[in-house]
Design a protein around this motif. Structure first.
Motif, PDB file in Angstrom:
ATOM      1  N   LEU A 182       0.752  -1.250   0.045  1.00  0.00           N
ATOM      2  CA  LEU A 182      -0.058   0.217   0.083  1.00  0.00           C
ATOM      3  C   LEU A 182       0.883   1.380  -0.086  1.00  0.00           C
ATOM      4  O   LEU A 182       0.358   2.351  -0.307  1.00  0.00           O
TER       5      LEU A 182
ATOM      6  N   ASN B 173       3.134   7.887  -8.239  1.00  0.00           N
ATOM      7  CA  ASN B 173       2.788   7.002  -7.550  1.00  0.00           C
ATOM      8  C   ASN B 173       1.722   6.243  -8.549  1.00  0.00           C
ATOM      9  O   ASN B 173       1.107   5.292  -8.122  1.00  0.00           O
TER      10      ASN B 173
ATOM     11  N   SER C 217      -4.968   4.380   3.147  1.00  0.00           N
ATOM     12  CA  SER C 217      -6.113   3.968   1.786  1.00  0.00           C
ATOM     13  C   SER C 217      -5.249   2.561   1.122  1.00  0.00           C
ATOM     14  O   SER C 217      -4.297   2.208   1.449  1.00  0.00           O
TER      15      SER C 217
ATOM     16  N   SER D 149      -8.202   1.837  -6.696  1.00  0.00           N
ATOM     17  CA  SER D 149      -6.870   1.696  -6.119  1.00  0.00           C
ATOM     18  C   SER D 149      -6.442   2.459  -4.887  1.00  0.00           C
ATOM     19  O   SER D 149      -5.683   2.190  -4.130  1.00  0.00           O
ATOM     20  N   ALA D 150      -7.473   3.352  -4.288  1.00  0.00           N
ATOM     21  CA  ALA D 150      -7.083   4.086  -3.048  1.00  0.00           C
ATOM     22  C   ALA D 150      -8.464   4.315  -2.278  1.00  0.00           C
ATOM     23  O   ALA D 150      -8.900   5.217  -2.272  1.00  0.00           O
TER      24      ALA D 150
ATOM     25  N   PRO E 190      -9.822   4.830   1.174  1.00  0.00           N
ATOM     26  CA  PRO E 190      -9.722   5.138   2.641  1.00  0.00           C
ATOM     27  C   PRO E 190     -10.608   4.259   3.562  1.00  0.00           C
ATOM     28  O   PRO E 190     -11.751   3.711   3.419  1.00  0.00           O
TER      29      PRO E 190
ATOM     30  N   ASN F  14       2.425   2.774   6.012  1.00  0.00           N
ATOM     31  CA  ASN F  14       1.383   3.069   5.083  1.00  0.00           C
ATOM     32  C   ASN F  14       0.562   4.338   5.204  1.00  0.00           C
ATOM     33  O   ASN F  14      -0.145   4.919   4.465  1.00  0.00           O
TER      34      ASN F  14
ATOM     35  N   LYS G 263      -0.154   7.463   2.691  1.00  0.00           N
ATOM     36  CA  LYS G 263       0.173   7.188   1.357  1.00  0.00           C
ATOM     37  C   LYS G 263      -0.825   6.478   0.474  1.00  0.00           C
ATOM     38  O   LYS G 263      -1.691   5.918   0.976  1.00  0.00           O
ATOM     39  N   SER G 264      -0.713   6.865  -0.785  1.00  0.00           N
ATOM     40  CA  SER G 264      -1.749   6.185  -1.610  1.00  0.00           C
ATOM     41  C   SER G 264      -1.330   6.109  -2.940  1.00  0.00           C
ATOM     42  O   SER G 264      -0.109   6.473  -3.333  1.00  0.00           O
TER      43      SER G 264
ATOM     44  N   HIS H 193      -6.743  10.727   3.511  1.00  0.00           N
ATOM     45  CA  HIS H 193      -7.820   9.640   4.027  1.00  0.00           C
ATOM     46  C   HIS H 193      -7.556   9.152   5.398  1.00  0.00           C
ATOM     47  O   HIS H 193      -6.762   9.486   6.002  1.00  0.00           O
TER      48      HIS H 193
ATOM     49  N   THR I   7      -7.798   5.430   7.882  1.00  0.00           N
ATOM     50  CA  THR I   7      -8.091   3.947   7.977  1.00  0.00           C
ATOM     51  C   THR I   7      -7.967   3.336   9.424  1.00  0.00           C
ATOM     52  O   THR I   7      -7.575   3.890  10.412  1.00  0.00           O
TER      53      THR I   7
END
Length: 484
Positions: free
Chosen positions: A156, A165, A246, A279-280, A282, A328, A331-332, A461, A463
């Motif tokens: 991730l 990215n 995310s 892909s991303a 949250p 992580n 980051k995304s 985001h 988590t």
């Protein structure tokens, strides 16, 4: 290729005898795993293949019986044989007579192991043991290996220091920069491709790799994959707060279909295939979607408390799950999924649908208790004690049944042949407002918690941080795959 070799001793998982040995035989490793059960079910339903699955112990009726019941009326009954990832001799017997091998089994820990070799050695050695057996078999035409986005983008987090990215199948994770699980998947996949390069011409077979993101979607047995525990923790009320993480996600039914298509299509040979629906996503969105669906049914709201990065750092010293998540934070990663859609023909599903269906299947299989307010995926309240229970909610029907078009989670179907029908598994207004609610929460958080944002401006985001629960069946989880 030779075809007259003596077949290995196997246990037939139904009463019917195998009558047509000219039908291609497919080996699926780690048969009790999350992805493997979906793949096996889909293969059996097609009627185009005989299927053999590997399991650690044929004496474990609790795990054998659910496999028998995946497709009880299958045209060709499921065969089972014992195999351990690190026992090379098991695999020589297991692959004998097979035309295709789907190597799905691999350890996938939810928390960071104290000794990285606990996941690295089984992943690398297990992969090489399977490939070596295939090379000696004289019958195996193609192997599909379940790898992960871990071997492409360091999971991730993305590659350290990389500005771009966006990742594709051309990218490889630097092993030295990866956490233990990501390193294990990277090294195992690299070992597989290196093995193929060094293989003599007379022993050559084809290799295809699939690289799924975090796998969600309905379960088919109560033995879940580690990725499903993400949803289980939220539903069980074990999520006191969220941090900024995310994740890329993909539906388990799409992953199963990807394995089969990768096995069948000539143009897949020698290629990697990223499997990512979104892909991303949250973790805060996961919590919001589940809150909208399940809080009205008596389940605890999740992810209401925002956890700053410096607090997560402190918690990581005491909680192995937080420790695994910490690298992580903030980051995304974005993935190029052209091969998934254009070659494998898989159209991405919406993450919210996967999340809801995963949660309902956990409840229907009894892994999360039903509340008095629980009404099930069909939207009807359960009958109270003493009342007529004509409309009792049952686990989702298997593929091909009339229930396929209803609103129940598609747990009964691996990756169903038509996995992209948009069954409504939640009320329309909830689907329409899930993402809006998430966005509103973000705006509220921005105004309520400016101090936290200054401490970590990179947060976009959020988590979940879950309690550090031990895995219920660590031995069998090491047999499961992927990805998720």
């Amino acid at each position: 290729m030779a075809t007259g070799d003596t077949q290995p001793e196997v246990t037939v998982a139904t009463a019917k005898p195998v009558v047509d040995e000219s039908v291609p035989l497919v080996l699926v490793s780690g048969a009790t795993g999350y992805v493997a059960t979906h793949t096996i079910q889909k293969l059996l339903i097609s009627g185009n293949y005989r299927v053999r699955g590997t399991i650690r112990s044929l004496k474990n009726e609790e795990k054998v019986k659910p496999l028998q019941e995946l497709v009880p009326d299958a045209k060709y009954p499921l065969e089972l044989c014992e195999a351990d990832l690190q026992d090379k001799e098991n695999w020589i017997s297991a692959v004998k007579g097979c035309k295709y091998v789907l190597h799905i089994a691999s350890p996938f820990p939810l928390s960071t192991p104290k000794n990285p070799e606990e996941v690295i050695r089984p992943a690398v050695d297990g992969t090489l043991n399977v490939l070596s057996a295939c090379a000696e078999s004289g019958t195996v035409k193609r192997v599909v290996l379940t790898s992960s986005i871990a071997s492409i983008s360091c999971g991730l987090a993305g590659h350290p220091g990389r500005q771009n990215n966006t990742y594709s199948e051309e990218d490889w994770s630097p092993p030295e920069a990866c956490e233990p699980y990501e390193r294990s998947k990277t090294l195992a996949e690299k070992a597989a491709w290196d093995f193929m390069k060094d293989l003599s011409e007379e022993k050559k077979f084809e290799l295809v790799v699939v690289n799924p993101a975090v796998i969600l979607g309905p379960i088919l047995t109560k033995f879940t994959g580690t990725s499903v525990d993400i949803i289980k923790s939220v539903l069980a009320g074990e999520v006191p707060g969220v941090v900024d993480i995310s994740m890329g996600v993909v539906d388990v039914r799409d992953v199963a279909q990807a394995h089969i298509t990768a096995m069948e299509k000539p143009e897949c040979n020698g290629k990697r295939h990223l499997l990512v629906s979104e892909s991303a996503v949250p973790y805060q969105r996961i919590c919001q979607v589940m809150n909208n669906e399940f809080v009205p049914q008596g389940y605890k709201a999740a992810g209401k408390m925002k956890i700053p990065k410096f607090v997560a750092w402190f918690l990581s010293m005491f909680n192995s799950q937080v420790k695994a998540a910490y690298p992580n934070i903030g980051k995304s990663v974005i993935y190029n999924t052209d091969r998934m859609t254009n070659v494998l023909g898989i159209q991405p599903q919406v993450a919210d649908k996967m999340i809801i269906e995963t949660a309902y299947s956990l409840i229907e299989f009894g892994l999360i208790a039903k509340t008095p307010q629980y009404h099930g995926p069909g939207g009807k309240p359960e009958a109270k004690a003493g009342e007529d229970k004509k409309d009792d909610i049952k686990p989702p029907a298997t593929e091909g049944s009339p229930a396929d078009d209803q609103t129940k989670p598609e747990e009964g179907k691996e990756n169903t042949d038509e996995p992209h029908k948009d069954e409504q598994s939640q009320p329309e207004e909830k689907k329409a407002t899930a993402e809006e609610s998430y966005k509103e929460e973000q705006e509220d958080d921005t105004q309520k918690d400016k101090t936290d944002e200054k401490e970590d401006n990179s947060q976009k985001h959020e988590t979940v941080v879950t309690k550090d629960d031990s895995q219920e069946d660590e031995t069998e989880e090491k047999e499961s795959k992927a990805t998720d």
